[in-house]
Scaffold this motif. Structure first.
Motif, short mmCIF file in Angstrom:
data_model
loop_
_atom_site.label_atom_id
_atom_site.label_comp_id
_atom_site.label_asym_id
_atom_site.label_seq_id
_atom_site.Cartn_x
_atom_site.Cartn_y
_atom_site.Cartn_z
N ILE A 1 0.70 -1.18 0.03
CA ILE A 1 0.07 0.04 0.08
C ILE A 1 1.01 1.16 -0.19
CG2 ILE A 1 -1.48 1.49 1.33
CD1 ILE A 1 -2.98 -1.19 2.47
N VAL A 2 1.99 1.32 0.78
CA VAL A 2 2.77 2.37 0.69
C VAL A 2 3.38 2.53 -0.57
CG1 VAL A 2 5.12 3.37 1.69
CG2 VAL A 2 3.52 2.29 3.20
N ALA A 3 3.87 1.40 -1.26
CA ALA A 3 4.44 1.75 -2.62
C ALA A 3 3.54 2.00 -3.55
CB ALA A 3 4.91 0.24 -3.08
N GLY A 4 2.13 1.48 -3.49
CA GLY A 4 1.22 1.67 -4.46
C GLY A 4 0.56 3.26 -4.45
N ALA B 1 -0.83 9.25 -8.60
CA ALA B 1 -0.76 10.57 -8.59
C ALA B 1 -1.14 11.49 -7.51
CB ALA B 1 -1.26 11.30 -10.19
N ASP B 2 -2.29 10.92 -6.89
CA ASP B 2 -2.85 11.70 -5.92
C ASP B 2 -2.58 11.19 -4.59
OD1 ASP B 2 -4.40 9.31 -6.25
OD2 ASP B 2 -6.36 10.48 -6.13
N GLY B 3 -1.78 10.22 -4.30
CA GLY B 3 -1.32 9.54 -3.09
C GLY B 3 -2.34 8.71 -2.75
N GLN B 4 -3.19 8.07 -3.51
CA GLN B 4 -4.29 7.22 -2.88
C GLN B 4 -4.35 5.98 -3.87
OE1 GLN B 4 -8.31 8.63 -3.74
NE2 GLN B 4 -9.18 7.43 -1.83
N MET B 5 -4.14 4.59 -3.34
CA MET B 5 -4.05 3.49 -4.03
C MET B 5 -5.53 3.02 -4.15
SD MET B 5 -2.27 0.18 -2.80
CE MET B 5 -1.85 -1.19 -4.06
N ARG B 6 -6.04 2.86 -5.59
CA ARG B 6 -7.27 2.20 -5.81
C ARG B 6 -7.23 0.80 -6.29
NH1 ARG B 6 -7.08 7.23 -6.91
NH2 ARG B 6 -8.38 8.78 -6.12
N VAL C 1 -7.31 -5.07 8.57
CA VAL C 1 -7.19 -5.51 7.11
C VAL C 1 -8.63 -5.13 6.40
CG1 VAL C 1 -7.26 -7.27 5.20
CG2 VAL C 1 -5.34 -6.92 6.94
N TRP C 2 -9.65 -5.36 7.00
CA TRP C 2 -11.01 -5.03 6.46
C TRP C 2 -11.29 -3.61 6.44
CZ3 TRP C 2 -15.50 -6.11 10.19
CH2 TRP C 2 -16.69 -5.73 9.80
N GLN C 3 -10.87 -2.68 7.58
CA GLN C 3 -11.07 -1.69 7.71
C GLN C 3 -10.14 -0.68 6.60
OE1 GLN C 3 -9.51 1.57 8.91
NE2 GLN C 3 -11.63 2.47 8.79
N ILE C 4 -9.00 -1.09 6.34
CA ILE C 4 -8.12 -0.40 5.43
C ILE C 4 -8.64 -0.70 4.04
CG2 ILE C 4 -5.77 -0.08 4.98
CD1 ILE C 4 -5.14 -0.15 7.81
N THR C 5 -8.74 -1.85 3.75
CA THR C 5 -8.82 -2.26 2.25
C THR C 5 -10.33 -2.47 1.77
OG1 THR C 5 -8.60 -4.58 2.64
CG2 THR C 5 -6.45 -3.23 2.14
N GLY C 6 -11.22 -2.65 2.66
CA GLY C 6 -12.62 -2.78 2.25
C GLY C 6 -13.19 -1.80 1.34
N ASP C 7 -12.78 -0.51 1.52
CA ASP C 7 -13.50 0.67 0.73
C ASP C 7 -12.82 0.74 -0.67
OD1 ASP C 7 -11.14 1.49 1.57
OD2 ASP C 7 -12.13 3.29 2.55
N GLY C 8 -11.86 -0.31 -1.02
CA GLY C 8 -11.16 -0.01 -2.38
C GLY C 8 -10.06 0.99 -2.41
N GLU C 9 -9.74 1.60 -1.45
CA GLU C 9 -8.84 2.56 -1.74
C GLU C 9 -8.04 2.95 -0.19
OE1 GLU C 9 -11.75 5.70 -2.62
OE2 GLU C 9 -11.59 6.59 -0.37
N ALA C 10 -6.63 3.17 -0.49
CA ALA C 10 -5.90 3.07 0.56
C ALA C 10 -4.77 4.37 0.54
CB ALA C 10 -5.06 1.95 0.78
N TYR C 11 -4.36 5.13 1.74
CA TYR C 11 -3.41 5.86 1.70
C TYR C 11 -2.14 5.22 2.41
CZ TYR C 11 -7.35 9.31 0.64
OH TYR C 11 -7.90 9.88 0.13
N ALA C 12 -0.75 6.08 2.04
CA ALA C 12 0.23 5.60 2.32
C ALA C 12 0.31 5.27 4.21
CB ALA C 12 1.25 6.69 2.43
N PHE C 13 -0.72 6.27 4.88
CA PHE C 13 -0.47 6.25 6.09
C PHE C 13 -1.05 4.99 6.68
CE2 PHE C 13 -4.68 7.46 6.87
CZ PHE C 13 -5.37 7.17 7.98
N GLU C 14 -2.09 4.43 5.78
CA GLU C 14 -2.86 3.24 6.22
C GLU C 14 -1.95 2.01 6.10
OE1 GLU C 14 -7.42 3.97 5.59
OE2 GLU C 14 -6.33 4.08 3.52
N GLY C 15 -1.00 1.92 4.82
CA GLY C 15 0.08 1.03 4.87
C GLY C 15 1.00 0.83 6.05
N LEU C 16 1.54 2.20 6.48
CA LEU C 16 2.30 2.17 7.62
C LEU C 16 1.54 1.68 8.74
CD1 LEU C 16 4.12 5.60 7.47
CD2 LEU C 16 5.01 3.28 7.22
N ALA C 17 0.19 2.00 8.98
CA ALA C 17 -0.45 1.33 10.09
C ALA C 17 -0.30 -0.02 10.27
CB ALA C 17 -2.00 1.84 10.13
#
Lengths: 351, 351, 351
Positions: free
Chosen positions: A110-113, A118-123, A320-336
């Motif tokens: 997620i951090v890499a993605g 471009a907008d810092g949000q992995m989808r 894992v559910w909370q962070i990826t369940g909505d189909g998008e993730a930010y770098a800080f969520e990967g760090l979490a």
């Protein structure tokens, strides 16, 4: 291609050296470290070979083959650990694969993605993350109920093998139903792998490499488990830490490298698919299969775990559910996710 | 119509037989089995009668009436169990209704509903599933905090009746607010029941049947609880299993049949509504009402449960939320719910 | 403006009175009550001053400044409690801030906000609620794993300070990454505060008021903690209740008043932002910072909490995520949060 050859060479050398030293009765610590590294290399080779073999059958079959065979090293380690009576190593190796994939690898992907976006949000598409969450919750329900029942000394704990078998059968049935619908329903929807991720090999050499690497993985796992007891004593690390961290990371080299590389290239769906398939498989296929296989050993593997790991598993499933369940993730969520892995590893280290 | 008559006939026969044998001091096991079956039939008849009576007032009132009266058998069983001092039966009967509805019935409805959908994906509106998840989490918060406080022997456990009363009042207040907004805000949005699901009866006979079946349910519950102690000993099943599985399934015949039938016909929203309303009501209405009513009995019903059931409730709340919260479900997700039910039942069986 | 002057006057009077009585060795109960009330007033003044100061730098900086300085009273109370060896007061004060913000204030804001909406449904952007849920789950993972490890008397519990430090560093790293991306990525997206919520003050007086109120908060916190021991004995309330309820409510006057007022005016996003920022900050900034600061005290603050609070935290994290994660909320959902707060407070009261 050149990289593949280099890794093959390195893995062969490591494997040979580990084997030589093991039968030369060298320091168990050295055997332990070398065979751990060799397992990582073998896991990677199995991944490459599987992909090349599978490309004949389409990429969905490849994905499933890859996560199945990519879990071969863990399977061997757990079987040898069971036959050596090392029940803690067996259990924590399974858990380690799960935590490494679901927290460390997914977090780094997620951090890499998100850096690649471009907008810092992995989808990515939502379905697989949610399916994985469902399977993790199901595994958690078996583990939490059995663990509590055991801890409280209720009558049910005397029947933990029977309940574990029922739980294993339930998990496998649901996993089978999921796999069937996953392979069937998404036809034509999933993004195709246009070029193979590792530079493809021809079919026959790939098949040979797969067979050789698989057999080698079995041998190396045996040496690894054999050296484990004296090595962990010499290194002052606990058996639980070995399973959770060392097996977890060494045994999941494929998912590590492939998942994070794909994410960094912006191929989010494939990255998520490699990592999540592996998580789902460890929780809902590998674990129950090993519980059933252990019926043929003198030491039984059950779903009764140390409550600390039950809590870690619950937190992992929720995060894992909370962070990826909505189909998008930010770098800080990967760090979490990575942070949760660090915390689980730290607690295990001091255990 | 013919089917309704057949079921009425069968239920009358079963009820009469159970009553005759109970007063003839026949084998408690036979009375137990017959009255359990009679309760299932009576629950079904109450459902049919409620629907016909309610059709005069519109379908939203019907839905609420149906889940309220459909829970009559559980209510009677718990009250008779309390007055007989059978606190385990009382608690597990409530939990059994919850698990049967939220896991078994919902799971089977999802399997049926996703088979009925062309693309294998059952779709329904999101609001009710999410509302039910909120109410389940609220009930869980009372139960988990009290359970832990009790288990740890803290001072709070001496006040568990007082805390249970506060919790019950909170639950009822939130349930009331929810019901009010649910009945009001969704006017005209919810899909109408164009034809009654069971072939409607005229108003007056339906009202008579409702009254007779309600009174009969009270009597049969008494016989059931009276025969329970010797029967479970003869059958070698535990009281907890009786509550969780037998009462759970027998007492929820309406939701079972109606929910699954509607789902199989592709009427997803109605199916979800019948099942979810029942779950919400058991957790946030029936349980707290019984806690308050038990203040008038010598045995108090509190929210302090065996930790295994607290964990089972937590897993149930999470799984139901995770699977239905997004308004869509696949067959394997239904199977996962059924699998959790099987695991809860298995653990209870060995308890 | 007139209201601000009145509150300033009242707070000055309360502070002076509390100080005079404290040094006059008056009844600790009176000092306790007066300094608690003074803290509430000071928290509110710090909020107003911060907003006026921050308006020079843009509203996002204001928001962060506000939640940081708004948590000053809690910070002082915890530091003085630590230096007085009152570890229970220190821990429960942090938890109290969290529960008060996440359950009571958020719940009341939802009730107010959904009343203000035409269709009874409060709507807000999803990102902040989900980010807060992620941070809460991360904090929960540290707390749950350490708590279980401690409770089970495993070896890890002897190292609870070391693990707490690792956990604190992880939490701060993730919080930092989140804050960075939150401040950067949402530029221009978040609704601007066109008029200040409290009627703005000029820059210099605001800065002076901020400094004076901050220093006063430090003094008053000292008096509060000093009077606490004899006061709770005289009032027959537990220290845990003082921390969870009294500090929780008195120390969060800003969030209380501002959050609920904004929600009632229909400014949902701002209301949610004030409350959620505060929750995120207590869980992922204030708590770990205090754990690290406590290394310089003789009494160490760790993440090892009474299991009842671990469960309460888990339920809080889940309920907040479930209710606000979809970006919409009904009045009954706000009530559910308030009900959970009442239950936590009740259990604490009897603890």
């Amino acid at each position: 291609m050149r990289r593949t050859v280099a890794i093959i060479g390195g893995t062969v050398a490591l494997t040979a050296l580990a084997g030589a030293l093991r039968y030369a009765d060298a320091s168990p610590t050295v055997v332990f470290v070398l065979s751990g590294a060799a397992l990582g290399g073998l896991a990677w080779l199995i991944g490459v070979a599987t992909e090349s073999v599978g490309s004949r059958f389409g990429h969905r079959v490849t994905g499933v083959l890859q996560s199945t065979l990519g879990n071969l090293p863990e399977l061997f380690i757990v079987l040898f650990a069971l036959s050596a009576g090392e029940i803690v190593v067996a259990q924590t190796s399974i858990l380690g694969s799960l935590f490494a994939n679901a927290l460390l690898v997914l977090g780094l992907a997620i951090v890499a993605g998100s850096q690649a976006a471009a907008d810092g949000q992995m989808r990515f598409r939502k379905r697989l993350p949610n399916d994985t969450a469902t399977l993790l919750l199901l595994a958690l329900s078996v583990i939490a109920l059995l663990g509590l029942s055991d801890r409280l000394g209720d009558r049910a704990s005397k029947h933990e093998v029977a309940i574990s078998v029922v739980g294993a059968v339930c998990l496998l049935a649901v996993y089978g139903a999921w796999l069937w619908s996953y392979l069937r329903s998404e036809r034509g929807v999933e993004p195709a792998i246009e070029e193979p991720a590792h530079g493809g090999m021809p079919f026959t050499p790939a098949l040979v490499m797969l067979a050789v690497a698989g057999v080698a993985a079995a041998f190396v796992s045996d040496w690894f488990v054999h050296a484990l007891d004296p090595a962990v004593e010499a290194l002052h690390i606990s058996k639980a830490f070995t399973g959770i961290v060392i097996v977890g990371i060494a045994g999941n080299a494929v998912e590590n490298v492939v998942g994070i590389t794909l994410a960094a290239k912006g191929r989010s769906d494939l990255a998520v698919s490699v990592v999540k398939n592996s998580v789902a498989q460890v929780a809902a296929f590998l674990f129950p299969v090993l519980v059933l296989l252990s019926l043929f050993f003198s030491e039984r593997l059950t779903f009764v775990l140390n409550p600390v790991y039950v809590a870690a598993l619950a937190v992992t499933a929720l995060a894992v559910w909370q962070i990826t369940g909505d189909g998008e993730a930010y770098a800080f969520e990967g760090l979490a996710l990575v942070a949760i892995y660090v915390i689980v590893a730290t607690v295990t280290y001091f255990e």
